[in-house]
Design an enzyme around this catalytic site. Structure first.
Site, PDB file in Angstrom:
ATOM      1  N   HIS A   1      -0.076  37.541 -14.392  1.00 22.36           N
ATOM      2  CA  HIS A   1      -1.039  38.635 -14.250  1.00 22.36           C
ATOM      3  C   HIS A   1      -2.426  38.024 -14.049  1.00 22.36           C
ATOM      4  O   HIS A   1      -3.358  38.272 -14.806  1.00 22.36           O
ATOM      5  CB  HIS A   1      -1.001  39.567 -15.457  1.00 22.36           C
ATOM      6  CG  HIS A   1       0.267  40.354 -15.558  1.00 22.36           C
ATOM      7  ND1 HIS A   1       0.545  41.425 -14.733  1.00 22.36           N
ATOM      8  CD2 HIS A   1       1.348  40.211 -16.355  1.00 22.36           C
ATOM      9  CE1 HIS A   1       1.744  41.913 -15.024  1.00 22.36           C
ATOM     10  NE2 HIS A   1       2.258  41.190 -16.002  1.00 22.36           N
TER      11      HIS A   1
ATOM     12  N   HIS B   1      12.030  37.121 -21.439  1.00 15.87           N
ATOM     13  CA  HIS B   1      11.012  38.103 -21.058  1.00 15.87           C
ATOM     14  C   HIS B   1      11.694  39.457 -20.896  1.00 15.87           C
ATOM     15  O   HIS B   1      12.221  39.790 -19.840  1.00 15.87           O
ATOM     16  CB  HIS B   1      10.323  37.683 -19.763  1.00 15.87           C
ATOM     17  CG  HIS B   1       9.124  38.522 -19.407  1.00 15.87           C
ATOM     18  ND1 HIS B   1       8.055  38.027 -18.699  1.00 15.87           N
ATOM     19  CD2 HIS B   1       8.825  39.817 -19.658  1.00 15.87           C
ATOM     20  CE1 HIS B   1       7.155  38.974 -18.531  1.00 15.87           C
ATOM     21  NE2 HIS B   1       7.614  40.079 -19.107  1.00 15.87           N
TER      22      HIS B   1
ATOM     23  N   HIS C   1       7.001  35.675 -14.292  1.00 13.42           N
ATOM     24  CA  HIS C   1       7.579  36.380 -13.135  1.00 13.42           C
ATOM     25  C   HIS C   1       6.922  35.991 -11.805  1.00 13.42           C
ATOM     26  O   HIS C   1       6.119  36.723 -11.230  1.00 13.42           O
ATOM     27  CB  HIS C   1       7.632  37.899 -13.312  1.00 13.42           C
ATOM     28  CG  HIS C   1       6.445  38.577 -13.920  1.00 13.42           C
ATOM     29  ND1 HIS C   1       5.163  38.432 -13.439  1.00 13.42           N
ATOM     30  CD2 HIS C   1       6.366  39.453 -14.957  1.00 13.42           C
ATOM     31  CE1 HIS C   1       4.338  39.180 -14.141  1.00 13.42           C
ATOM     32  NE2 HIS C   1       5.043  39.796 -15.075  1.00 13.42           N
TER      33      HIS C   1
ATOM     34  N   ARG D   1      -3.350  28.670   3.310  1.00 18.63           N
ATOM     35  CA  ARG D   1      -4.646  28.036   3.064  1.00 18.63           C
ATOM     36  C   ARG D   1      -5.103  28.223   1.607  1.00 18.63           C
ATOM     37  O   ARG D   1      -6.078  27.599   1.195  1.00 18.63           O
ATOM     38  CB  ARG D   1      -5.713  28.574   4.036  1.00 18.63           C
ATOM     39  CG  ARG D   1      -5.565  28.004   5.452  1.00 18.63           C
ATOM     40  CD  ARG D   1      -6.751  28.332   6.336  1.00 18.63           C
ATOM     41  NE  ARG D   1      -6.827  29.751   6.625  1.00 18.63           N
ATOM     42  CZ  ARG D   1      -6.220  30.347   7.656  1.00 18.63           C
ATOM     43  NH1 ARG D   1      -5.480  29.627   8.489  1.00 18.63           N
ATOM     44  NH2 ARG D   1      -6.328  31.640   7.854  1.00 18.63           N
TER      45      ARG D   1
ATOM     46  N   ASP E   1      12.752  41.200 -17.465  1.00 19.64           N
ATOM     47  CA  ASP E   1      11.537  42.012 -17.589  1.00 19.64           C
ATOM     48  C   ASP E   1      11.922  43.477 -17.787  1.00 19.64           C
ATOM     49  O   ASP E   1      11.278  44.384 -17.266  1.00 19.64           O
ATOM     50  CB  ASP E   1      10.638  41.844 -16.355  1.00 19.64           C
ATOM     51  CG  ASP E   1       9.199  42.285 -16.602  1.00 19.64           C
ATOM     52  OD1 ASP E   1       8.841  42.578 -17.766  1.00 19.64           O
ATOM     53  OD2 ASP E   1       8.431  42.363 -15.623  1.00 19.64           O
TER      54      ASP E   1
END
Length: 385
Positions: A196, A54, A217, A228, A275
């Site tokens: 994303h 990546h 990522h 929760r 990245d």
């Protein structure tokens, strides 16, 4: 040719060993000193070549730029940090821009395969297609106007433009109706990676059940972990046989968060990524466009959107990431080294030829000093640095 060192990473431990190279492959591994060595690296560490699955660009080039010379320059210079194989990574844009980017990588990969001497440095192992099938809330630096719903027919056009080189697709699974694109990717040997995304834990679990096998990522570009509603972060911890990329610069995630992640994943499924953006290798203060948005490189090596101020990506070097994991995050050697060698190779289905110092595999080797600086790098047996 025979290389030797008293610290060679073989079978998940440091061994005194020799590595024989013939025809671009590792032909044999011997005990240290058994044969006359062409190169003796003494106490310096010899590890498998690093693989970055990546990475958007560096040295003023971005994958979306679709410039052959920029891509060639990136491949030539990235070996300086020990990277011997990459997946050039796109960012969400129009179909026209993405098609040209894919065609440029595919063309360069064809040339590299047919005439290796003409394209120096790291090998193109595939393409990481990040977007455009992303969620608006967690789009990060991805341009909002080009985020679209997953579309199998459109993706088929992208796959054709890439000459079948796409290995990973980052997508928001909650927008993939009946997981159609996820299942199509699996049927064609491509890794669906969740990222994303606003997906809940339950939605992520169903995506994994339909073939997704990675998280893009971890921690970034997704809802934060909550006890929760664990979300994708919790799913990446819970399902340990699912791969997960993570940026190991200490800026996208703290050292404690990195330690927590790798402790949960163990040695076999964590994948270090950079990245990295086109500002990598450029001076602090540099401003440039990324996906149509203006970004600026800060003194600490991070890149930020000028308007929104949030992180846009990194300028991490993989050898620095290895040092970070071992020295700052307290991650064991096996877990740290696997994250940038055999694990990314397994993720993209190339573990038979890449990722470890084993007879029969490609002779991709990196020599590190005690400060993790790259002393030498070999790609398919050729010294490239």
């Amino acid at each position: 040719m025979i290389l030797q060192s008293k610290r060679v990473w073989v079978l998940n431990e440091w061994m005194e060993a020799q590595v024989e190279i013939s025809g671009g492959k590792i032909s044999a591994v011997y005990p240290y000193g058994e044969h006359a060595a062409d190169e003796d690296f003494g106490e310096r560490r010899v590890v498998p070549g690093f693989i970055d699955v990546h990475t958007h660009g560096a040295y003023g080039f971005d994958t979306n730029d679709a410039e052959e010379e920029g891509l060639r320059n990136w491949l030539k210079n990235i070996v300086s940090e020990g990277v011997t194989g990459i997946l050039p990574t796109t960012i969400t844009q129009s179909e026209e821009v993405l098609t040209k980017a894919l065609q440029n990588v595919a063309k360069t990969a064809r040339i590299q395969k047919s005439d290796p001497a003409s394209v120096k440095g790291a090998k193109i192992l595939g393409i990481h297609f990040e977007g455009p099938y992303l969620d608006q809330k967690y789009k990060g630096a991805q341009p909002e106007q080009y985020c679209v719903t997953p579309d199998v027919e459109q993706f088929k056009r992208y796959l054709a433009a890439s000459d079948g080189l796409i290995k990973i697709v980052t997508l928001a699974c909650e927008h993939d109706e009946e997981y159609r694109l996820t299942r199509f990717l699996c049927e064609n040997g491509i890794v669906p990676s969740l990222g994303h995304s606003s997906a809940t834990f339950a939605q992520a679990a169903m995506a994994f059940a339909n073939g997704a096998n990675s998280v893009t990522h971890v921690y970034n570009g997704m809802a934060p972990y909550h006890h929760r509603e664990p979300g994708i972060v919790g799913a990446s911890f819970r399902f340990r046989n699912v791969f997960g990329e993570i940026i190991c610069d200490g800026l996208h995630s703290t050292w404690a968060a990195l330690n927590t992640y790798f402790t949960a994943k163990g040695p076999d499924y964590g994948v270090m990524i950079t990245d990295s953006l086109k500002v990598k290798g450029l001076p602090a203060g540099t401003r440039t466009l990324f996906g149509g948005n203006l970004i600026e490189l800060f003194e600490d090596g991070s890149a930020h959107l000028v308007d929104a101020g949030n992180l846009a990506g990194s300028t991490l070097k993989v050898n620095q990431g290895l040092r970070n994991l071992v020295e700052k995050a307290g991650v064991p050697w096996q877990t740290a080294i696997n994250s940038c060698t055999i694990n990314p190779a397994r993720l993209i289905g190339m573990e038979a030829s890449k990722g470890s110092i084993t007879a029969g595999k490609d002779a991709d080797l990196v020599v590190l000093g005690d400060d993790y600086s790259v002393q030498a790098a070999y790609v398919c047996g050729e010294r490239c640095y």
